[in-house]
Every structure is written in structure tokens, then in C-alpha cells.
Write an enzyme that holds these catalytic residues in place. Structure first.
Site, PDB file in Angstrom:
ATOM      1  N   GLY A 181       9.367 -49.503   5.048  1.00 59.49           N
ATOM      2  CA  GLY A 181       8.423 -50.065   4.092  1.00 59.49           C
ATOM      3  C   GLY A 181       8.601 -51.527   3.758  1.00 59.49           C
ATOM      4  O   GLY A 181       7.655 -52.207   3.384  1.00 59.49           O
ATOM      5  N   ASP A 184      10.966 -46.493  -7.180  1.00 61.81           N
ATOM      6  CA  ASP A 184      10.264 -45.409  -7.851  1.00 61.81           C
ATOM      7  C   ASP A 184      11.277 -44.559  -8.613  1.00 61.81           C
ATOM      8  O   ASP A 184      11.675 -44.918  -9.724  1.00 61.81           O
ATOM      9  CB  ASP A 184       9.489 -44.602  -6.805  1.00 61.81           C
ATOM     10  CG  ASP A 184       8.562 -43.559  -7.383  1.00 61.81           C
ATOM     11  OD1 ASP A 184       8.601 -43.304  -8.606  1.00 61.81           O
ATOM     12  OD2 ASP A 184       7.785 -42.962  -6.618  1.00 61.81           O
ATOM     13  N   VAL A 197       1.221 -44.566  -4.089  1.00 62.80           N
ATOM     14  CA  VAL A 197       0.583 -45.751  -3.514  1.00 62.80           C
ATOM     15  C   VAL A 197       0.925 -45.912  -2.040  1.00 62.80           C
ATOM     16  O   VAL A 197       1.979 -45.463  -1.574  1.00 62.80           O
ATOM     17  CB  VAL A 197       0.970 -47.037  -4.286  1.00 62.80           C
ATOM     18  CG1 VAL A 197       0.420 -46.999  -5.700  1.00 62.80           C
ATOM     19  CG2 VAL A 197       2.474 -47.242  -4.316  1.00 62.80           C
ATOM     20  N   GLU A 249      13.197 -54.464  -1.027  1.00 62.07           N
ATOM     21  CA  GLU A 249      12.597 -53.135  -1.069  1.00 62.07           C
ATOM     22  C   GLU A 249      11.108 -53.256  -1.372  1.00 62.07           C
ATOM     23  O   GLU A 249      10.697 -54.140  -2.119  1.00 62.07           O
ATOM     24  CB  GLU A 249      13.317 -52.315  -2.147  1.00 62.07           C
ATOM     25  CG  GLU A 249      12.830 -50.921  -2.355  1.00 62.07           C
ATOM     26  CD  GLU A 249      13.068 -49.963  -1.199  1.00 62.07           C
ATOM     27  OE1 GLU A 249      12.560 -50.242  -0.093  1.00 62.07           O
ATOM     28  OE2 GLU A 249      13.705 -48.928  -1.407  1.00 62.07           O
ATOM     29  N   ASP A 250      10.319 -52.357  -0.802  1.00 60.76           N
ATOM     30  CA  ASP A 250       8.884 -52.364  -1.065  1.00 60.76           C
ATOM     31  C   ASP A 250       8.573 -51.835  -2.462  1.00 60.76           C
ATOM     32  O   ASP A 250       7.773 -52.397  -3.190  1.00 60.76           O
ATOM     33  CB  ASP A 250       8.110 -51.583   0.003  1.00 60.76           C
ATOM     34  CG  ASP A 250       8.639 -50.171   0.231  1.00 60.76           C
ATOM     35  OD1 ASP A 250       9.653 -49.781  -0.388  1.00 60.76           O
ATOM     36  OD2 ASP A 250       8.042 -49.447   1.043  1.00 60.76           O
ATOM     37  N   ARG A 303       0.577 -48.093   6.357  1.00 61.42           N
ATOM     38  CA  ARG A 303       1.518 -49.208   6.183  1.00 61.42           C
ATOM     39  C   ARG A 303       0.868 -50.556   6.472  1.00 61.42           C
ATOM     40  O   ARG A 303       1.266 -51.571   5.937  1.00 61.42           O
ATOM     41  CB  ARG A 303       2.731 -49.053   7.109  1.00 61.42           C
ATOM     42  CG  ARG A 303       3.651 -47.919   6.771  1.00 61.42           C
ATOM     43  CD  ARG A 303       4.895 -47.974   7.682  1.00 61.42           C
ATOM     44  NE  ARG A 303       5.684 -46.767   7.626  1.00 61.42           N
ATOM     45  CZ  ARG A 303       6.594 -46.491   6.707  1.00 61.42           C
ATOM     46  NH1 ARG A 303       6.812 -47.336   5.725  1.00 61.42           N
ATOM     47  NH2 ARG A 303       7.286 -45.376   6.754  1.00 61.42           N
ATOM     48  N   ASP A 345       3.718 -45.922   2.988  1.00 56.43           N
ATOM     49  CA  ASP A 345       2.984 -44.987   3.841  1.00 56.43           C
ATOM     50  C   ASP A 345       2.801 -43.625   3.207  1.00 56.43           C
ATOM     51  O   ASP A 345       3.427 -43.278   2.210  1.00 56.43           O
ATOM     52  CB  ASP A 345       3.736 -44.803   5.158  1.00 56.43           C
ATOM     53  CG  ASP A 345       4.958 -43.896   5.006  1.00 56.43           C
ATOM     54  OD1 ASP A 345       4.982 -42.822   5.628  1.00 56.43           O
ATOM     55  OD2 ASP A 345       5.887 -44.260   4.252  1.00 56.43           O
ATOM     56  N   LYS A 393       8.083 -49.048 -10.312  1.00 55.31           N
ATOM     57  CA  LYS A 393       7.403 -47.965 -11.010  1.00 55.31           C
ATOM     58  C   LYS A 393       8.377 -47.345 -12.010  1.00 55.31           C
ATOM     59  O   LYS A 393       8.917 -46.263 -11.788  1.00 55.31           O
ATOM     60  CB  LYS A 393       6.927 -46.919  -9.990  1.00 55.31           C
ATOM     61  CG  LYS A 393       5.950 -45.924 -10.558  1.00 55.31           C
ATOM     62  CD  LYS A 393       5.668 -44.758  -9.613  1.00 55.31           C
ATOM     63  CE  LYS A 393       5.147 -45.142  -8.255  1.00 55.31           C
ATOM     64  NZ  LYS A 393       4.824 -43.930  -7.445  1.00 55.31           N
TER      65      LYS A 393
END
Length: 183
Positions: free
Chosen positions: A44, A103, A153, A99-100, A165, A159, A131
Site C-alpha cells: 500500500g 487503522d 477505503v 505507511e498508507d 490500488r 486495496d 483512522k
């Protein structure tokens, strides 16, 4: 074709580029004298890290890890697996994890703890998306692009079943896409 599966765009391509530029300026100021190792968490991180690296104006080294706690679903399983480990020694290094999304916090905390255990001088996290309402473990990334609501998301590296992606934005996936019963 992929856009038809998106319910709502949360972060546009223009907003992403603005966020990346802002993070790049902050990181350049914070790391200009440190020669950090920037570790991207695959898969990601790829679009975010590629764009972010272009905004960093200091010497650095890059490497990657492939870790996962999703295993095909829409929620973290809590089982963090290292699929590909970092190849560069981290002992006495300033490490910046790219990091993307943060969470639940499980994956990023497990990786940070591992890098500390291996002797990293410091480990900090830069994430495009945070998040906080999805957090299961206590952890706060040091550098956050934008906070998002507790929704699933995709796009810009994120993804669902390895799809989406390559979208140039971050959006919510229509629930019917991931709630289909597999036959």
C-alpha cells in the site's frame, strides 16, 4: 471502470499532493541532519512513498517490508505476518516508516516494536491516512497527512482483494462490493 465501485471520494488527487508536499517540508526540517532509513510497508505504501520521497531534501536510504494483518478482508485479523523482511540493518539508525494508513494500529505497532528490538535509535511513522476511531491498540503516528472517518477505503495504494490500488484518490468502496457472498 474502477470508479463505478466508489461510493465517495474522501481525499482527491489535488489534496493528496498538497498533503505530501506539507509532510515533505516537515520531514525535511526534522531529518535534514539524520540520514534516516525510510522503510515502506508494502504494498500500500508505494504511491505515497514514491511521491513523498520526491519531496524530501536530505540524504536517506530506503528499504521495504511486506507485512499484513488483513489477509483479504476488510478488517484487520490481528494476526500480523511478515511476508518480506527489511534487508538493511536498523541498529543505531533513525527509522521512518512510510505507511498508507494507520487503522487498528496492530501492524504498525508490531513493526515499530520489532525495529526497536533490533536496535533502531528511533522509529517514527509517517502516514498519509490516520483512522484514530479504528484504533484497537494504543499508538499515534508522529506525522499524519489527514484523519479519515472509520470507513473502509481504497485507492492510492489501498486495496480490496488486490484491486483499486491504482486509483489516483482515496475513496470509500460501495458496501455491496465487499459484502457479496462468495459462492
Amino acid at each position: 471502470m474502477l470508479s463505478k465501485d466508489i461510493e465517495k471520494v474522501l481525499v482527491s488527487p489535488t489534496e493528496i499532493q498538497s498533503i505530501v508536499k506539507r509532510l515533505g517540508e516537515t520531514l525535511t526540517d526534522d531529518y535534514k541532519d539524520k540520514f534516516p532509513l525510510v522503510i515502506g510497508l508494502l504494498k500500500g505504501c508505494v504511491p505515497f512513498m514514491a511521491d513523498l520521497l520526491k519531496e524530501l531534501d536530505f540524504p536517506l536510504e530506503i528499504d521495504y517490508m511486506n507485512v499484513s494483518s488483513y489477509h483479504g478482508g476488510v478488517e484487520s485479523t490481528g494476526d500480523v505476518k511478515i511476508i518480506m523482511d527489511v534487508g538493511t540493518p536498523v541498529k543505531n539508525r533513525h527509522v521512518l516508516i512510510a505507511e498508507d494508513i494507520v487503522d487498528s494500529g496492530r501492524t504498525i505497532r508490531a513493526v515499530a516494536e520489532l525495529l526497536h528490538y533490533r536496535g533502531a535509535k528511533e522509529v517514527k511513522i509517517v502516514t498519509l491516512l490516520d483512522k484514530p476511531t479504528g484504533r484497537i491498540v494504543e499508538m499515534t503516528p508522529e506525522y499524519v497527512g489527514v484523519n479519515i472517518p472509520n470507513a473502509f477505503v481504497v485507492g492510492y495504494g489501498l486495496d480490496y482483494e488486490e484491486k483499486y490500488r491504482n486509483l489516483p484518490y482515496v475513496g470509500t468502496l460501495k458496501p455491496q462490493i465487499y459484502s457479496k457472498i462468495k459462492e
